[in-house]
Design an enzyme around this catalytic site. Structure first.
Site, PDB file in Angstrom:
ATOM      1  CB  SER A 109      -0.875  -0.013   1.255  1.00 52.34           C
ATOM      2  OG  SER A 109      -1.571   1.198   1.366  1.00 52.34           O
ATOM      3  CG  HIS A 139      -3.568  -1.316  -2.229  1.00 50.02           C
ATOM      4  ND1 HIS A 139      -4.599  -2.114  -2.679  1.00 50.02           N
ATOM      5  CD2 HIS A 139      -4.122  -0.446  -1.342  1.00 50.02           C
ATOM      6  CE1 HIS A 139      -5.720  -1.762  -2.070  1.00 50.02           C
ATOM      7  NE2 HIS A 139      -5.456  -0.752  -1.255  1.00 50.02           N
ATOM      8  CG  ASP A 170      -5.287   2.749  -0.123  1.00 49.42           C
ATOM      9  OD1 ASP A 170      -4.311   2.400   0.561  1.00 49.42           O
ATOM     10  OD2 ASP A 170      -6.208   1.978  -0.424  1.00 49.42           O
ATOM     11  CG  MET A 224      -8.918   7.529   0.430  1.00 46.53           C
ATOM     12  SD  MET A 224      -8.145   7.709   2.068  1.00 46.53           S
ATOM     13  CE  MET A 224      -7.216   6.171   2.143  1.00 46.53           C
ATOM     14  CG  HIS A 277      -9.016   0.503  -2.081  1.00 45.12           C
ATOM     15  ND1 HIS A 277      -8.646   0.372  -0.761  1.00 45.12           N
ATOM     16  CD2 HIS A 277     -10.369   0.447  -2.082  1.00 45.12           C
ATOM     17  CE1 HIS A 277      -9.717   0.243  -0.005  1.00 45.12           C
ATOM     18  NE2 HIS A 277     -10.782   0.282  -0.783  1.00 45.12           N
ATOM     19  CG  MET A 315     -11.531   3.574  -0.241  1.00 49.99           C
ATOM     20  SD  MET A 315     -10.234   3.624   1.016  1.00 49.99           S
ATOM     21  CE  MET A 315      -8.780   3.639  -0.055  1.00 49.99           C
ATOM     22  CG  MET A 367     -12.382  -2.627   2.767  1.00 49.58           C
ATOM     23  SD  MET A 367     -10.707  -2.307   2.168  1.00 49.58           S
ATOM     24  CE  MET A 367     -10.055  -1.322   3.515  1.00 49.58           C
ATOM     25  N   GLY A 427      -9.837   4.106   4.852  1.00 48.63           N
ATOM     26  CA  GLY A 427      -9.544   5.532   4.958  1.00 48.63           C
ATOM     27  C   GLY A 427      -8.232   5.860   5.627  1.00 48.63           C
ATOM     28  CG  PHE A 428      -7.650   7.220   8.498  1.00 48.37           C
ATOM     29  CD1 PHE A 428      -9.045   7.205   8.482  1.00 48.37           C
ATOM     30  CD2 PHE A 428      -6.989   8.434   8.344  1.00 48.37           C
ATOM     31  CE1 PHE A 428      -9.772   8.375   8.332  1.00 48.37           C
ATOM     32  CE2 PHE A 428      -7.710   9.615   8.198  1.00 48.37           C
ATOM     33  CZ  PHE A 428      -9.107   9.579   8.187  1.00 48.37           C
ATOM     34  CG  ASP A 472      -6.832  -2.585   1.955  1.00 46.24           C
ATOM     35  OD1 ASP A 472      -7.295  -1.795   1.099  1.00 46.24           O
ATOM     36  OD2 ASP A 472      -5.946  -2.279   2.760  1.00 46.24           O
ATOM     37  N   GLY A 491       0.961  -2.854   4.455  1.00 44.51           N
ATOM     38  CA  GLY A 491       1.339  -1.454   4.700  1.00 44.51           C
ATOM     39  C   GLY A 491       2.199  -1.336   5.934  1.00 44.51           C
ATOM     40  CB  SER A 546       0.347  -4.232   9.615  1.00 43.19           C
ATOM     41  OG  SER A 546      -0.687  -3.318   9.800  1.00 43.19           O
TER      42      SER A 546
HETATM   43  C1  DX5 Z   1      -6.837   1.410   4.504  1.00 44.20           C
HETATM   44  C2  DX5 Z   1      -5.791   1.254   3.465  1.00 44.20           C
HETATM   45  C3  DX5 Z   1      -4.683   0.250   3.557  1.00 44.20           C
HETATM   46  C4  DX5 Z   1      -4.070  -0.317   4.741  1.00 44.20           C
HETATM   47  C5  DX5 Z   1      -2.657   0.151   5.056  1.00 44.20           C
HETATM   48  O1  DX5 Z   1      -7.836   2.222   3.923  1.00 44.20           O
HETATM   49  O2  DX5 Z   1      -6.487   0.840   2.304  1.00 44.20           O
HETATM   50  O3  DX5 Z   1      -3.765   0.633   2.615  1.00 44.20           O
HETATM   51  O4  DX5 Z   1      -4.813  -0.186   5.883  1.00 44.20           O
HETATM   52  O5  DX5 Z   1      -1.955  -0.866   5.691  1.00 44.20           O
HETATM   53  P1  DX5 Z   1      -1.839  -1.038   7.277  1.00 44.20           P
HETATM   54  O6  DX5 Z   1      -3.214  -1.337   7.755  1.00 44.20           O
HETATM   55  O7  DX5 Z   1      -0.882  -2.189   7.454  1.00 44.20           O
HETATM   56  O8  DX5 Z   1      -1.282   0.266   7.835  1.00 44.20           O
HETATM   57 ZN    ZN Z   2      -6.706   0.063   0.224  1.00 43.45          ZN
END
Ligand code: DX5
Ligand code: ZN
Length: 228
Positions: free
Chosen positions: A9, A34, A36, A38, A67, A69, A140, A145-146, A179, A201, A203
């Site tokens: 991500s 990936h 994101d 938004m 992705h 959103m 999800m 969003g975060f 995700d 991401g 994590s």
């Molecule tokens: C959430 C995002 C992700 C993800 C990021 O909207 O789509 O990209 O949560 O990774 P983590 O959860 O590992 O920080």
């Molecule tokens: Zn995502």
């Protein structure tokens, strides 16, 4: 079981080291990037945009995993540079069924892989009527969003239930992408539950530590899950 794939991500990537990070993704044969996107309406945040996607496409041949959103996505797809091999996900919750169907058809017409995204509170059964239109479900495991959130309770059971429903109804080739909070402990559990594409991401892969070491560690853990 579908081959596993890793989709880092990029909202979690250090923007000041992006060139180095993309090279690291290439040298480790990462399958997707990936992205994101938004609109501040469907989710209370803004993130990566169309120019980011365009610049990325010009820089690397790694397929994009976009992705969306955004509300009512069908009429907003035209500004994104998706093409064959890319994944584009639109949310079941982001508009009317007509708009969702039209968006999925436009994604396929553009040569990309249409995925339907569902939030943690949306029953997996809603995917049933869209199955002829999609190649995957973006399930999800956090509220979108975060980054940096914790996996929502019950997510593993949802993956299992969706995988079973897909396999039992002739849709065994439909992917399940997960995700949100995909870490080194949860990833094998998600894999055994039936996920095959992993958005990684803060994590795991884009968290602390060396990128290549993190990728190798993540892939070894996934391989271990397949051997059980
Ligand atoms: C959430 C995002 C992700 C993800 C990021 O909207 O789509 O990209 O949560 O990774 P983590 O959860 O590992 O920080
Ligand atoms: Zn995502």
């Amino acid at each position: 079981m579908l081959e596993s794939a890793v989709s880092p991500s990029l909202m979690c990537a250090d923007i000041f080291r992006l060139e180095e990070i993309i090279s690291g993704m290439e040298s480790n044969s990462i399958e997707y990037l990936h992205i994101d996107v938004m609109d501040g309406d469907f989710v209370p945040n803004f993130c990566l945009g169309t120019d980011y996607c365009r610049r990325l496409k010009a820089r690397t041949s790694i397929p994009l995993d976009i992705h969306l959103m955004v509300t009512e996505p069908a009429d907003k797809l035209g500004v994104f540079p998706f093409a064959s091999g890319d994944i584009v996900s639109v949310h079941y919750e982001s508009g009317s069924e007509e708009n969702t169907r039209r968006a999925l058809e436009k994604i396929r017409a553009g040569g990309a892989r249409p995925f339907l995204a569902i939030n943690p509170d949306t029953p997996v059964e809603v995917t049933g009527k869209f199955l002829p239109l999609i190649e995957g479900v973006l399930l999800m495991t956090v509220y979108p969003g975060f980054a940096g959130q914790k996996m929502v309770e019950g997510s593993l059971e949802r993956i299992t239930a969706l995988r079973k429903a897909l396999d039992n109804n002739g849709y065994g080739n439909v992917s399940i992408e997960v995700d949100g909070n995909v870490n080194y402990e949860k990833a094998p559990l998600m894999r055994r539950a039936g996920a095959d594409i992993f958005v990684v991401g803060t994590s795991s892969i884009l968290g602390p530590g060396d990128l290549t070491e993190n990728i190798v560690k993540f892939r070894d853990i996934l391989k271990g899950a397949d051997c059980r």
